[in-house]
Structures are given as structure tokens and as C-alpha cells.
Write a protein that holds these residues in place. Sequence first.
Motif, short mmCIF file in Angstrom:
data_model
loop_
_atom_site.label_atom_id
_atom_site.label_comp_id
_atom_site.label_asym_id
_atom_site.label_seq_id
_atom_site.Cartn_x
_atom_site.Cartn_y
_atom_site.Cartn_z
N TRP A 158 -2.54 98.57 57.29
CA TRP A 158 -3.49 99.67 57.09
C TRP A 158 -3.13 100.49 55.86
N GLU A 159 -1.83 100.76 55.67
CA GLU A 159 -1.43 101.55 54.52
C GLU A 159 -1.59 100.76 53.22
N THR A 160 -1.53 99.43 53.29
CA THR A 160 -1.80 98.62 52.10
C THR A 160 -3.21 98.87 51.60
N ILE A 161 -4.16 98.95 52.53
CA ILE A 161 -5.55 99.20 52.16
C ILE A 161 -5.70 100.59 51.56
N LEU A 162 -5.16 101.61 52.24
CA LEU A 162 -5.32 102.98 51.76
C LEU A 162 -4.58 103.20 50.45
N HIS A 163 -3.38 102.62 50.32
CA HIS A 163 -2.60 102.81 49.11
C HIS A 163 -3.29 102.17 47.91
N PHE A 164 -3.92 101.03 48.12
CA PHE A 164 -4.65 100.39 47.03
C PHE A 164 -5.83 101.26 46.59
N MET A 165 -6.49 101.89 47.56
CA MET A 165 -7.63 102.74 47.22
C MET A 165 -7.22 103.90 46.33
N VAL A 166 -6.16 104.59 46.69
CA VAL A 166 -5.79 105.80 45.96
C VAL A 166 -5.04 105.48 44.67
N SER A 167 -4.44 104.30 44.56
CA SER A 167 -3.64 103.96 43.38
C SER A 167 -4.43 103.18 42.34
N SER A 168 -5.61 102.68 42.70
CA SER A 168 -6.40 101.90 41.74
C SER A 168 -6.87 102.80 40.61
N GLY A 169 -6.75 102.30 39.40
CA GLY A 169 -7.20 103.06 38.24
C GLY A 169 -6.24 104.12 37.77
N THR A 170 -5.05 104.22 38.37
CA THR A 170 -4.08 105.24 37.96
C THR A 170 -2.92 104.64 37.17
N GLY A 171 -2.99 103.35 36.88
CA GLY A 171 -1.91 102.70 36.15
C GLY A 171 -0.83 102.13 37.03
N GLN A 172 -0.87 102.41 38.33
CA GLN A 172 0.10 101.86 39.25
C GLN A 172 -0.33 100.46 39.68
N ASN A 173 0.59 99.72 40.24
CA ASN A 173 0.30 98.36 40.68
C ASN A 173 0.65 98.22 42.16
N PRO A 174 -0.19 98.75 43.04
CA PRO A 174 0.09 98.64 44.47
C PRO A 174 -0.16 97.23 44.97
N THR A 175 0.31 96.94 46.16
CA THR A 175 0.05 95.64 46.77
C THR A 175 -1.46 95.47 46.94
N ARG A 176 -1.97 94.33 46.52
CA ARG A 176 -3.40 94.09 46.56
C ARG A 176 -3.80 93.50 47.90
N PRO A 177 -4.78 94.11 48.59
CA PRO A 177 -5.24 93.52 49.85
C PRO A 177 -5.95 92.19 49.61
N SER A 178 -6.35 91.54 50.69
CA SER A 178 -7.04 90.26 50.56
C SER A 178 -8.41 90.46 49.92
N GLN A 179 -8.98 89.37 49.43
CA GLN A 179 -10.28 89.43 48.78
C GLN A 179 -11.36 89.92 49.75
N GLY A 180 -11.23 89.53 51.02
CA GLY A 180 -12.20 89.99 52.01
C GLY A 180 -12.17 91.49 52.20
N VAL A 181 -10.97 92.09 52.18
CA VAL A 181 -10.85 93.54 52.31
C VAL A 181 -11.45 94.24 51.09
N LEU A 182 -11.18 93.71 49.90
CA LEU A 182 -11.74 94.31 48.68
C LEU A 182 -13.26 94.27 48.69
N TYR A 183 -13.81 93.15 49.14
CA TYR A 183 -15.27 93.02 49.21
C TYR A 183 -15.84 94.04 50.19
N LEU A 184 -15.17 94.22 51.31
CA LEU A 184 -15.64 95.18 52.32
C LEU A 184 -15.59 96.61 51.77
N LEU A 185 -14.52 96.96 51.04
CA LEU A 185 -14.40 98.30 50.47
C LEU A 185 -15.50 98.57 49.46
N GLN A 186 -15.87 97.56 48.68
CA GLN A 186 -16.92 97.75 47.69
C GLN A 186 -18.29 97.80 48.34
N ARG A 187 -18.53 96.97 49.34
CA ARG A 187 -19.82 96.98 50.03
C ARG A 187 -20.05 98.29 50.77
#
Length: 480
Positions: A158-187
Motif C-alpha cells: 500500500w505504501e508503495t502505491i502512495l509513495h509513488f504518487m507523492v514522489s512522481s515528478g519530484t526527481g525522486q525514484n520511488p519503487t514503481r508499482p505494477s502496470q495495472g496499478v499505474l493504469y488504475l491510478l490514471q483511470r
Amino acid sequence: MPSAAHVDDIDDKDLIQISNKPHALLPFLQLQSATSLSRLYQSPSSCLSIFRLLDALERQLVMNLLWLESAIAQTTLGVWVFQEKKKLYDDALDMLSKLHILHIHSAKLSLNGTFKTSLRHAITGGGTTGSFGVPAEKDEKRPPMDVEGLDAYALERWETILHFMVSSGTGQNPTRPSQGVLYLLQRSGLMSNQHGSLPQITSAGFQFLLHPPHAQLWDLLLQYLHMAEERQMDLVEVLTFFFMLSTMELGREYLTENLSQTQKAMLDDLRDYGLIWQRRPTSRRFSPTRLATTLNSSSPSLPTGASTGAGAASGSQQQQGFIVLETNYRVYAYTDNPLQTAVLNLFVSLKYRFPNLVVGSITRDSVRRALNNGISADQIISYLITHAHPQMRKFNPLLPVTVQDQIRLWELEKDRLKSQEGYLYTSFASQGDYELVRDYAKQLDVVVWENDAKRCFFGTLEGHANIKSFVERRGVGGDY
């Protein structure tokens, strides 16, 4: 007949629950057809889970009708209700009717027969449908994951998902969730990559971080349900599996053999969200985590004391608050959680980091960066208020007014100027020529700005071809 209880007899705690909004899933269920709901109500675990989602008065009405073998006159039920509480009673009947749990016919009330039978089985233990899952026999060589391990696994996912959300676009490189999770976040509109770059958190995504884990989870699961049809998944089986998981026992293993093809396909997605744990993707056993077993419960979705994002309400630190804001825009955050630090980094310029303290400042640049990511000034202020340190709560107003006003002024700066491509038409030979061309442009509705004193106006890019052709036909002099 079960003993009647007046609506007025419900205690204050239940009245608070009645006044709250219905569970997020109930409006979705109301949109489903009677046929789909009838299929769903064939599962005792689904009926029990939906019963838990109802408010106190709706549950009371269901229980009073559950053991009746025939319909009851609406007037008979109505005498149980005090007049001043009749609106609550009518709203409860309306909700049950829209869910096709309650049938109202010829001024008589009765429960849906399928729902009544299944809920009776759920309460009394009758039936052999296996809708509550099929527990696996204990394997001495491969014992199931213990509760502590399941909690750690769910928290990490769960924290992998949240950490990716808040760290994206800030220059950090958090652990990337699966492609299915990314698609769900964008949809779901929580992240966006409109410019073709990496996904970045949106204003809706920041608001999502302010919610407790239970609400966050249902936000994603509702979007998952909306996507079921386009993924050629049986929506009823998807809902049935969610309800089945919510009635399972934490720390036990269950077999996959009785699951449908749709439900077996869901296992991959639910592993990514942290709802289930499997030793291997091909394993014939799975264990639900606390995220799954509390889907329809008021219990914490993650272990008590876990730091699960900006809106977490499970730990003492989140309940008490951890942010101190001074009138000089300096921010002191008493936290060692990397996720909370990443959230602050969205709108605070961080200066120092210590083992249990982060120090930074709210600056014009840091706020503008947040505004460009779709985060509003009100959301920033709301976050600071929600997580203010207990010492801050002694002040009235809680946050310094100067800081609140300045954050809103920086937001107004962003909206003060608007750019638009177009053409400036000037240097007309006479006032008549200017008015002739200007009036023609107004008829086309392409005038953005005009100055009669200087004989010039600004037109849109799309209208230039027509204006140029008009000028050439009339032989009007001017520059553009």
C-alpha cells in the motif's frame, strides 16, 4: 413477529451513523440492474456484507422483516415510527428499495426472497455454497504467513502505491508499482501524464491522500469495478469475491479451487494492491490481509500504529498531528515516515532532515510548484490544519492568518495572467477603417481585446484567415 422498536429508540451513536453519507459502494450498487443484484444476493457472504454497509435504521428494518413469512402492511410498520423521525424512515425505505432488498407492492412490504434466504443462511450457518471461502488444511511443511507478516506485506504494497504518487515528478525514484496499478491510478484521475512524461499526482490525487486508508482503498476498488466490463470481467463475480474476502479470517489460508475464472484472474491485481498474499503466483492457496478482511468493517485497514499516508487515522501520531507552522513560514514536521515527508515536499521547500524531525519553509516557488501539479491553496491549508501538532491547536485561529492569506495570494498570482496566441491589428488609416474591420471580427466572435483610442484590437489565431481575407477584399490599410 419480531418485537418492534421505535425509530426514536435508536441511541445517539446510531443517529450519528444515520446522518452520515451512505457507504461509497451503495450508490454504485443502486445503479445495477435487478437481475445483477438478484445474482449477487444468491451469495450469503454478499448479503451479510451489504447488510453491514447499511446504516442502523436500515439494518433494523431488515431484521424486523427477515423472519416474516409473508408481506406486512406498510401502515403496520408505519405505526412504529414517531412523526418527527418519519423522514429518516422514508429515506431508509427508499435506500432498501433502490437496492432491491425491499419490495413495496400494494401498500405491503417484504424482503427480496433471494436476499432473505441468503441472509438467513449467513446468520444461522445454513447452506453449503462455500461463499465464505474454503479454508485450506494446515500444511506442517509450509505453514501460512502469520498475521504480523501479512500486515507487513499489506503495508509495504500500500505504501508503495502512495509513495509513488507523492514522489512522481519530484526527481525522486520511488519503487514503481505494477502496470495495472499505474493504469488504475490514471483511470481514477489520481495521476496524470498529459504531457507524455511520467505520471504526476493531480489535485484529486492530493485530496485522495487526505482520506483514511479505508476510504482510499474503496476509491480504487470502485474504479476497479467501473473497469470490470471493459476488461470483460463478470461484475457480479468481482463483487462477490470482494464480499467473500471481507468475511474471511485473518491469518488463515483459503483454496482457489472454488473460485471462478474471473475471480482467479483477480488474484494478480489484488496481490498488487496488498489485499491478498500468495507464496507464488501459481499457488493454489491464498491468505487475505487486513486490507481485505476489513473492507466492510469499521476496524483499521492496516495495523495500529502504521503510518499510511497523509490521511491515515490509525496511528497515534496521525491522530495527534505532527506539523508546527510559524508566522515566518517555517515548517517543523515531527515525523520519521518517508511517505509523510514526501507529501510535505509537494508544497514545502525542505531544508534539514533529522531522525525524527523535518524542517522546511513554505515559499512562493514551493507553492507554485504544487499549484502547477493541480494542488489548490485550500487543499494545502486543509492538510496543514488536519495534521497540526497539538501545541498548534491551542491557538485560535489554528494556522497563522498571514500564512493562509499568502498561500491564497500566490494561487491568485497563477490565475492573474492568461496567455493566448493571436494577431494584433493596428495602424489603420482612419477610424472608419478600424471600426469596419473590428465590427467584422466581432461578428465572427474572434475579438479578445480592443482599444478604440489607439485603433487596435487583438484577434484569435483561428479568426486571422477570415479577417485577412476581409481586409484584402475591402482594401483597408493596416498592420497585423
